[in-house]
Write a protein that holds these residues in place. Structure first.
Motif, short mmCIF file in Angstrom:
data_model
loop_
_atom_site.label_atom_id
_atom_site.label_comp_id
_atom_site.label_asym_id
_atom_site.label_seq_id
_atom_site.Cartn_x
_atom_site.Cartn_y
_atom_site.Cartn_z
N VAL A 38 -13.29 -30.25 -18.42
CA VAL A 38 -12.89 -28.85 -18.58
C VAL A 38 -11.46 -28.66 -18.07
O VAL A 38 -10.91 -29.52 -17.37
CB VAL A 38 -13.84 -27.91 -17.81
CG1 VAL A 38 -15.22 -27.90 -18.45
CG2 VAL A 38 -13.93 -28.31 -16.33
N GLY A 39 -10.88 -27.51 -18.40
CA GLY A 39 -9.54 -27.21 -17.91
C GLY A 39 -9.55 -26.82 -16.45
O GLY A 39 -8.75 -27.31 -15.66
N TYR A 40 -10.49 -25.93 -16.07
CA TYR A 40 -10.50 -25.35 -14.74
C TYR A 40 -11.91 -25.32 -14.15
O TYR A 40 -12.91 -25.34 -14.88
CB TYR A 40 -9.95 -23.92 -14.77
CG TYR A 40 -8.57 -23.79 -15.34
CD1 TYR A 40 -7.44 -24.07 -14.58
CD2 TYR A 40 -8.38 -23.37 -16.66
CE1 TYR A 40 -6.15 -23.94 -15.10
CE2 TYR A 40 -7.10 -23.23 -17.20
CZ TYR A 40 -5.99 -23.52 -16.42
OH TYR A 40 -4.73 -23.40 -16.94
N HIS A 104 -6.99 -28.85 -22.12
CA HIS A 104 -7.59 -27.52 -22.05
C HIS A 104 -8.95 -27.47 -22.74
O HIS A 104 -9.55 -26.40 -22.88
CB HIS A 104 -6.64 -26.50 -22.69
CG HIS A 104 -6.91 -25.08 -22.30
ND1 HIS A 104 -7.40 -24.15 -23.18
CD2 HIS A 104 -6.77 -24.43 -21.11
CE1 HIS A 104 -7.54 -22.99 -22.57
NE2 HIS A 104 -7.16 -23.13 -21.31
N LYS A 106 -13.07 -28.15 -23.48
CA LYS A 106 -14.31 -27.97 -22.71
C LYS A 106 -15.41 -28.76 -23.41
O LYS A 106 -15.91 -28.33 -24.46
CB LYS A 106 -14.71 -26.50 -22.59
CG LYS A 106 -13.79 -25.65 -21.74
CD LYS A 106 -12.65 -25.09 -22.53
CE LYS A 106 -11.74 -24.20 -21.66
NZ LYS A 106 -10.57 -23.74 -22.43
N ASN A 125 -15.21 -22.96 -19.31
CA ASN A 125 -14.87 -23.79 -18.17
C ASN A 125 -16.10 -23.88 -17.26
O ASN A 125 -17.13 -23.24 -17.50
CB ASN A 125 -13.68 -23.20 -17.41
CG ASN A 125 -12.36 -23.49 -18.08
OD1 ASN A 125 -12.02 -24.65 -18.32
ND2 ASN A 125 -11.62 -22.44 -18.40
#
Length: 404
Positions: A38-40, A104, A106, A125
């Motif tokens: 995932v990005g974050y 970026h 997911k 995310n």
């Protein structure tokens, strides 16, 4: 194929089993391994995924996609490194960080006996499994696939994403850019002013002369009840644990007594005793300080005995390393004491103080020298500085390397 939704009103979906959180837990309970790219992430989601993999006995590879390029908050960096160490030690998996680009995407890939059994692709995310205040009303949609072709492609993609130099284990030292947390303990303090990052950069270009290292003298956790000078339990950052001068005076947790040894304060160029000067801190603040006491050994703020402690301890507090203590008398376990282990984890065992060639006026029109003050992170020290701290038993070189 089916859709997973955040299922927030007014867009509640009636499909049975479509809620993202419920569906994720259900899928995890049916597998023995999961790859999540995932990005974050968020603090609550990290705590939740750690709980879930233990509950369902699942191995994990968590890949963080955006932080190497953008920077990562110190709380998230500390938490992910801590989880990575635990997972690796217990054979549960690892945390990796993408280095080559901003990732970026997911992708959630669930596996059983080494084979992929389901993949989830969408907007979510990791925070989707445990929304917090910023994401509580954030709507996510994802698609679950279980066809052979999609699973094969997802597996090939994830395996490439795991490989160096695309990603690395988060405990490896790759000079990750750390975004320091906001120090809320300085809020509403009249003696302190904010400095923009642009102006801070300009001041740093005007640094001249010696960079003085001011060691942070603290005990190991095991020594926190040994009240002598050698173990620093009642001096420097932990002076609040010393007996108050007056029985009616309650010590504040933020009170510090920053003592600088003669080997440093006698060096040429060190600030003159009793002469106030302005410091610009590495996190964008300014306030007046001075050196005082016999042998010029005390370093503290002017006009507020808690200010230096609020700036210094507040940084460790903001990083999630320690909780402030409201009443020192009740802290019988000394859980609020600053320890060597905390500094090891923070990656810093000293402050730095360096003069600039700039002059500033205070509120009374007095001209003050301008100095730079900041945390001297272990990984940025010169070899001579590292050896100096090691000689004073402030920095164990092995500890410094582990802290990185």
């Amino acid at each position: 194929m089916d859709l997973w939704y955040s299922n927030l009103p007014p867009l509640k979906m009636k499909n049975s089993g479509s809620d993202f959180i419920e569906s994720f837990s259900r899928e995890l309970s049916k597998c023995d391994e999961v790859d999540i790219a995932v990005g974050y992430v968020s603090q609550p989601s990290l705590t939740e995924i750690n709980r879930l993999i233990r509950e369902f006995h699942v191995r994990i590879c968590l890949i963080l996609g955006m932080y190497f390029v953008e920077g990562i908050s110190e709380k998230t960096y500390r938490k992910t490194r801590q989880l990575n160490s635990q997972w690796m030690a217990e054979g549960l998996g690892e945390v990796r960080m993408v280095k080559s680009f901003k990732y970026h995407g997911k992708v959630y890939l669930f596996k059983k006996s080494g084979k992929p059994v389901a993949a989830v692709l969408g907007s979510a995310n990791l925070s989707a499994i445990k929304p917090d205040a910023p994401t509580l009303r954030q709507y996510e949609v994802a698609v679950r696939f279980d066809d052979v072709t999609t699973l094969k492609e997802c597996l090939a993609f994830i395996n490439k994403l795991k490989q160096p130099p695309i990603s690395f284990n988060i405990n490896e030292d790759h000079n990750v850019k750390i975004v320091r947390e906001n120090n809320s303990s300085l809020k509403d303090m009249a003696e302190i002013s904010d400095v923009s990052m642009r102006d801070l950069g300009l001041y740093e270009k005007h640094a001249v002369g010696t960079r003085f290292l001011l060691p942070l003298k603290v005990p190991y956790f095991k020594d926190r009840f040994i009240d002598d000078k050698r173990h620093y339990t009642q001096s420097n950052l932990n002076t609040c644990y010393a007996s108050p001068r007056s029985k009616r005076k309650l010590r504040s947790w933020y009170e510090v007594q920053f003592t600088v040894s003669n080997s440093i304060n006698k060096l040429p160029g060190y600030p003159q005793k009793g002469k106030p000067f302005l410091v610009i801190t590495d996190d964008g603040h300014s306030f007046k300080v001075h050196t005082t006491s016999a042998n010029n050994k005390q370093f503290n703020a002017v006009g507020n005995e808690q200010l230096l402690g609020r700036w210094l301890k507040g940084r460790l507090e903001a990083a999630g390393l320690v909780e402030p203590v409201q009443d020192i008398a009740t802290d019988t376990s000394r859980s609020g004491m600053i320890t060597r282990e905390m500094l090891n984890e923070y990656g810093c065992h000293s402050l730095y103080l360096q003069k600039t060639d700039k002059i500033a006026e205070d509120e009374n029109g007095n001209e003050l020298e301008v100095w730079l003050l900041g945390f001297a992170y272990d990984r940025d020290l010169s070899e001579a500085e590292r050896q100096m701290l090691a000689k004073q038993d402030i920095l164990n070189l092995n500890e410094a390397e582990e802290a990185q």
